[in-house]
Scaffold this active site. Sequence first.
Site, mmCIF file in Angstrom:
data_model
loop_
_atom_site.group_PDB
_atom_site.id
_atom_site.type_symbol
_atom_site.label_atom_id
_atom_site.label_comp_id
_atom_site.label_asym_id
_atom_site.label_seq_id
_atom_site.Cartn_x
_atom_site.Cartn_y
_atom_site.Cartn_z
ATOM 1 N N ARG A 1 0.838 -1.206 0.000
ATOM 2 C CA ARG A 1 0.000 0.000 0.000
ATOM 3 C C ARG A 1 0.873 1.255 0.000
ATOM 4 O O ARG A 1 0.572 2.236 -0.669
ATOM 5 C CB ARG A 1 -0.955 -0.012 1.197
ATOM 6 C CG ARG A 1 -2.008 1.075 1.089
ATOM 7 C CD ARG A 1 -3.127 0.883 2.093
ATOM 8 N NE ARG A 1 -2.662 0.990 3.463
ATOM 9 C CZ ARG A 1 -3.391 0.681 4.521
ATOM 10 N NH1 ARG A 1 -4.634 0.250 4.382
ATOM 11 N NH2 ARG A 1 -2.902 0.808 5.739
ATOM 12 N N LYS B 1 -2.731 6.387 1.159
ATOM 13 C CA LYS B 1 -2.603 6.796 2.557
ATOM 14 C C LYS B 1 -1.643 7.979 2.622
ATOM 15 O O LYS B 1 -0.475 7.843 2.993
ATOM 16 C CB LYS B 1 -2.128 5.617 3.414
ATOM 17 C CG LYS B 1 -2.462 5.791 4.880
ATOM 18 C CD LYS B 1 -2.427 4.478 5.605
ATOM 19 C CE LYS B 1 -2.482 4.647 7.109
ATOM 20 N NZ LYS B 1 -3.733 5.190 7.588
ATOM 21 N N GLU C 1 -16.457 6.143 4.164
ATOM 22 C CA GLU C 1 -15.841 5.506 5.332
ATOM 23 C C GLU C 1 -15.995 6.337 6.585
ATOM 24 O O GLU C 1 -16.597 7.408 6.558
ATOM 25 C CB GLU C 1 -14.398 5.097 5.064
ATOM 26 C CG GLU C 1 -13.480 6.187 4.619
ATOM 27 C CD GLU C 1 -12.080 5.652 4.297
ATOM 28 O OE1 GLU C 1 -11.666 4.623 4.840
ATOM 29 O OE2 GLU C 1 -11.403 6.301 3.496
HETATM 30 N N1 PLP Z 1 -9.479 4.232 6.269
HETATM 31 C C1 PLP Z 1 -8.634 5.217 6.604
HETATM 32 C C2 PLP Z 1 -8.898 6.584 6.080
HETATM 33 C C3 PLP Z 1 -7.537 4.953 7.440
HETATM 34 O O1 PLP Z 1 -6.708 5.927 7.812
HETATM 35 C C4 PLP Z 1 -7.329 3.634 7.902
HETATM 36 C C5 PLP Z 1 -6.164 3.331 8.708
HETATM 37 O O2 PLP Z 1 -5.158 2.912 8.234
HETATM 38 C C6 PLP Z 1 -8.229 2.639 7.514
HETATM 39 C C7 PLP Z 1 -9.304 2.973 6.706
HETATM 40 C C8 PLP Z 1 -8.040 1.226 7.948
HETATM 41 O O3 PLP Z 1 -7.009 0.612 7.223
HETATM 42 P P1 PLP Z 1 -6.163 -0.571 7.832
HETATM 43 O O4 PLP Z 1 -7.133 -1.630 8.222
HETATM 44 O O5 PLP Z 1 -5.275 -1.007 6.748
HETATM 45 O O6 PLP Z 1 -5.447 -0.023 8.997
HETATM 46 C C1 COI Z 2 -4.490 3.215 11.334
HETATM 47 O O1 COI Z 2 -5.544 2.612 11.568
HETATM 48 O O2 COI Z 2 -3.400 2.657 11.369
HETATM 49 C C2 COI Z 2 -4.433 4.594 11.016
HETATM 50 O O3 COI Z 2 -3.530 4.965 10.304
HETATM 51 C C3 COI Z 2 -5.315 5.527 11.639
HETATM 52 C C4 COI Z 2 -4.550 6.772 11.984
HETATM 53 C C5 COI Z 2 -4.684 7.784 10.932
HETATM 54 C C6 COI Z 2 -4.897 7.283 13.310
#
Ligand code: PLP
Ligand code: COI
Length: 351
Positions: free
Chosen positions: A90, A193, A229
């Site tokens: 990612r 991200k 989201e």
């Molecule tokens: N959506 C956003 C905007 C996020 O910042 C995060 C955190 O990383 C997620 C979703 C969840 O992603 P992940 O499960 O890969 O941490």
């Molecule tokens: C995560 O779930 O790892 C995130 O990056 C959330 C963070 C922006 C607080």
Amino acid sequence: MLLKTIEIEPMENINWGTLPFGYLKTDFNVRTVYKNGQWSKLEVSDSEFMPVHISATGLHYGQEAFEGMKAYMGKDGKVRIFRWIENAKRMQRSAKGTFMAEVPDELFHEAVVKAVKLNKRFIPPYGTGAALYIRPLLFGSGGEIGVKPSSEYTFIVFVSPVGPYFKEGFNPVKIAIVRDSDRAAPQGTGTLKVGGNYAASLRGIAKAHDLGCSSPLYLDSKEKKYIDEIGAANFFAIKDNTYITSKSESILPSITNMSLIDLANDIGLKTIRRPIDINELETFEEVGACGTAAIITPIGEIKDPDNNKSYNYCKNGKPGPVSLKLYETLVGIQYGEVADKYNWTEVIEFE
Ligand code: PLP
Ligand code: COI
């Protein structure tokens, strides 16, 4: 690199069970710089600071990306990280999408493992609900004044012990539908991200807080019709034995969500990723937020202030049975208590 004597954080001051999701200084971080087409050898630093060029593209033009992962201390005393390769991929997508140098898988892995090992004493003990949050960060560190990609990049991995993102932990939270601000546009950077998305989300977060809620629920920014989201987490809902999650061009592909889809299938649910119409909210049996920081957070109430409406779930004040089962399975794998049939975890070897 020779390390000078470091300031030792008195560990007895850390109350692991009540840790917030916040920054706490740890002993070391690791860094590498990309110049002339190659990454330098990883360096260990005991400083929380770094000198940055005043004209760095990361500062001016948001040429920046980050990741979020965790290291979990198991009951068996082993430390595990979860699906690191997905975070590496990612971050490479985020880099590509913002014209930055990509961090190769091996370098990403080496940096993450090193940062965890060097800060072993900060890994929260098993059973406290806390974990060691890992934050890989990549940005354009070379100076430019025109809007163009940098010729130099810095990649840093630091860690911080954290508690759950939502102070309620695995208890129902309230969220609010926000229509007057967007975190990302359909053909923008929402699937990456990158820091800019989070700056853009601050207005929605402030509004949600003003409404007494933990997080904003974003709708698709084009039509305001479909669910995108929840702040920094993906949205899922349970209905008719089905795990439903949003399909959108402006949300982050969550690694937790991706894992929950497999786990939901394993427990006999149907799973579907599709646009979710806002009008479906009243039909859901359970609703939740998922992410590395959020883990699985059940949603108890969704406020719709523009229509003076609210949707209620978890009517007995407790998470729904499917969310509970998914939570126990996911967390069980991360802490080494449930068989990891997909090989999602890697045990960190400490010499
Ligand atoms: N959506 C956003 C905007 C996020 O910042 C995060 C955190 O990383 C997620 C979703 C969840 O992603 P992940 O499960 O890969 O941490
Ligand atoms: C995560 O779930 O790892 C995130 O990056 C959330 C963070 C922006 C607080």
